[in-house]
Design an enzyme around this catalytic site. Sequence first.
Site, PDB file in Angstrom:
ATOM      1  N   HIS A 294      38.034  28.795 -35.296  1.00 42.81           N
ATOM      2  CA  HIS A 294      37.406  28.010 -34.230  1.00 42.81           C
ATOM      3  C   HIS A 294      35.899  28.253 -34.250  1.00 42.81           C
ATOM      4  O   HIS A 294      35.458  29.400 -34.323  1.00 42.81           O
ATOM      5  CB  HIS A 294      37.966  28.410 -32.863  1.00 42.81           C
ATOM      6  CG  HIS A 294      39.425  28.112 -32.697  1.00 42.81           C
ATOM      7  ND1 HIS A 294      40.260  28.862 -31.893  1.00 42.81           N
ATOM      8  CD2 HIS A 294      40.207  27.147 -33.230  1.00 42.81           C
ATOM      9  CE1 HIS A 294      41.484  28.363 -31.928  1.00 42.81           C
ATOM     10  NE2 HIS A 294      41.475  27.323 -32.745  1.00 42.81           N
ATOM     11  N   TYR A 473      35.575  33.765 -33.338  1.00 40.81           N
ATOM     12  CA  TYR A 473      36.314  34.978 -33.697  1.00 40.81           C
ATOM     13  C   TYR A 473      37.836  34.776 -33.718  1.00 40.81           C
ATOM     14  O   TYR A 473      38.587  35.652 -33.325  1.00 40.81           O
ATOM     15  CB  TYR A 473      35.929  36.140 -32.760  1.00 40.81           C
ATOM     16  CG  TYR A 473      34.484  36.082 -32.354  1.00 40.81           C
ATOM     17  CD1 TYR A 473      33.470  36.211 -33.318  1.00 40.81           C
ATOM     18  CD2 TYR A 473      34.097  35.831 -31.039  1.00 40.81           C
ATOM     19  CE1 TYR A 473      32.135  36.108 -32.968  1.00 40.81           C
ATOM     20  CE2 TYR A 473      32.756  35.727 -30.691  1.00 40.81           C
ATOM     21  CZ  TYR A 473      31.781  35.863 -31.659  1.00 40.81           C
ATOM     22  OH  TYR A 473      30.462  35.751 -31.318  1.00 40.81           O
ATOM     23  N   HIS A 474      38.260  33.612 -34.215  1.00 43.50           N
ATOM     24  CA  HIS A 474      39.692  33.319 -34.268  1.00 43.50           C
ATOM     25  C   HIS A 474      40.156  32.931 -35.670  1.00 43.50           C
ATOM     26  O   HIS A 474      40.829  31.914 -35.846  1.00 43.50           O
ATOM     27  CB  HIS A 474      40.037  32.174 -33.297  1.00 43.50           C
ATOM     28  CG  HIS A 474      39.664  32.436 -31.875  1.00 43.50           C
ATOM     29  ND1 HIS A 474      39.418  31.419 -30.965  1.00 43.50           N
ATOM     30  CD2 HIS A 474      39.499  33.593 -31.184  1.00 43.50           C
ATOM     31  CE1 HIS A 474      39.117  31.935 -29.788  1.00 43.50           C
ATOM     32  NE2 HIS A 474      39.154  33.258 -29.894  1.00 43.50           N
ATOM     33  N   PRO A 475      39.831  33.708 -36.717  1.00 45.98           N
ATOM     34  CA  PRO A 475      40.299  33.343 -38.056  1.00 45.98           C
ATOM     35  C   PRO A 475      41.800  33.551 -38.190  1.00 45.98           C
ATOM     36  O   PRO A 475      42.341  34.556 -37.710  1.00 45.98           O
ATOM     37  CB  PRO A 475      39.518  34.291 -38.972  1.00 45.98           C
ATOM     38  CG  PRO A 475      39.262  35.500 -38.124  1.00 45.98           C
ATOM     39  CD  PRO A 475      39.049  34.976 -36.729  1.00 45.98           C
TER      40      PRO A 475
END
Length: 538
Positions: A294, A473-475
């Site tokens: 994201h 910070y949503h890999p």
Amino acid sequence: MQTYDFIIVGSGSAGSVVADKLSASGRFSVLVLEAGGTDRRFYVQMPLGYGKTFFDPAVNWNYKTEPDPGLAGNADHWPRGKLLGGSSSINAMVFIRGAREDFDAWAAAGNPGWAYDDLLPSFKAMEDNAAGADQWRGVGGPLRVTDCSRAVHPLTKRYLAAAEQAGLPFNPDFNGASQEGVGVYQITTKNGRRMSAARAFLRPAMKRANVRVETNALATKILFEGKRAVGVEYEQNGQKKTARASREVIVSGGSINSPQLLQLSGVGPAALLGDLGIPVVHANDNVGANLQDHVGINYTFKGKLPTLNQILRPWWGKLLVGMQYILLRSGPLSLSMNNAGGFFRTDPSMARPNMQLYFQAFSTVIPKSGERPILTPDPWPGFSIGLSNCRPSSRGEIMIRSNNPRDYPRITANAYSTNADVDEMLAAVKFVRKIAAMPAMAEIIEEEVLPGPSIQSDADLIQDFRKRSGTVYHPVSTCRMGPDASRAVVDPRLKVHGLEGLRVIDASIFPDNITGNTNAASILTGWKGADLVLEDQK
């Protein structure tokens, strides 16, 4: 060499849960290997302290992506937790499960047991929702989820009113009947302290005699006999050590470290491994591929009313909120910087929201070096409305650079690499300005600071969000789950295709990204994954 029933690599959002559930019966011995150290640090436990951990190498991997054309050539900073609790110990604590349709799509893609109705009992069982239980929410579980409605900054009410004036419904619970609308975010805290996965799950497990947790233990290779994983090699305090697993090795390193460890161990793209001199145990081009993340941006405003800037910046304000936190475990330091937010559709014809909103009653336009300046905001009354895309179509990859486990992998994010992602972000930033123009907000705004009133044309808006956007910070998805071994890394039971005794259990298995923050779904993956392991041991 010591032998355990299970070895878990990584004590993060998923790994902590797996350790707790696998050890609960006392039947199995469990070794947890954590590359970082303890989570018993003041700025880890204090919710708003994550500004101090944002660049801290003592608790943070501090990854950097390759320069990204989609981000105007910027190399994006990717913080990842390197301590007990993993990224749940340094994140912004917002608790969002994801949309029903996200998980139903996972199941429809050939992953039985992963539909929303299948997962709802687990979501309810793992949480202790401060607002109480209903048909969607649970109480009595290990993970405390706090309702912050009464504690948020007064400006939050204006943001909510403006968003409603712009056409969004008020939503009292994004984890309830539906996700669309605006409301106050729930966060993972308890009694004013961060409720990380370590605090909720790992710390209770560590009290059991059948659990051993090794910190500062960097896993360097999964050991195989033929096609079966039998142990893990790791480095600790300069020594090379080996541990053996009689039942399974479980990789829970997260979306960067899990594919990295698989590749270092000979599981991944054959050409890459061959070039680096790594013997191929099992060739799979999907390991490290399909990276999704994201991407977000803030629009920042100077207000006519005081914001948290006026409290958090001066020394006397720091003293005041510090005393409030130390004595009462309350006040701004006990919250996330994201007081409120919501979900909306850039196109009404869409079946579900594709954009997420964030409201922050302070601003950090003036840059500081060495830390994220949450605790030293701007000297004027500022606030921000942020947003991020929920299901971007851009795809990247994470690939090792060498056969040295200490070399960071190459992260190629490829943000905004599709026209669809650019078009929806353009529509989304225009909607942020629409919210700011509504009476509830407009009457207290002195000026738009970023990007500023001179940025008006579509071309300028696109150039601005390319320059100023970054990861939220949503890999996920670098070891994606799927029934087809030619298109996935793990099967629906999270077993690595083509190998035995090896699973991946963390956010890297998501077939596709979810609508919202990924931590709750990562914890859920640990819960569900542990249940699958236990079922297979019967």
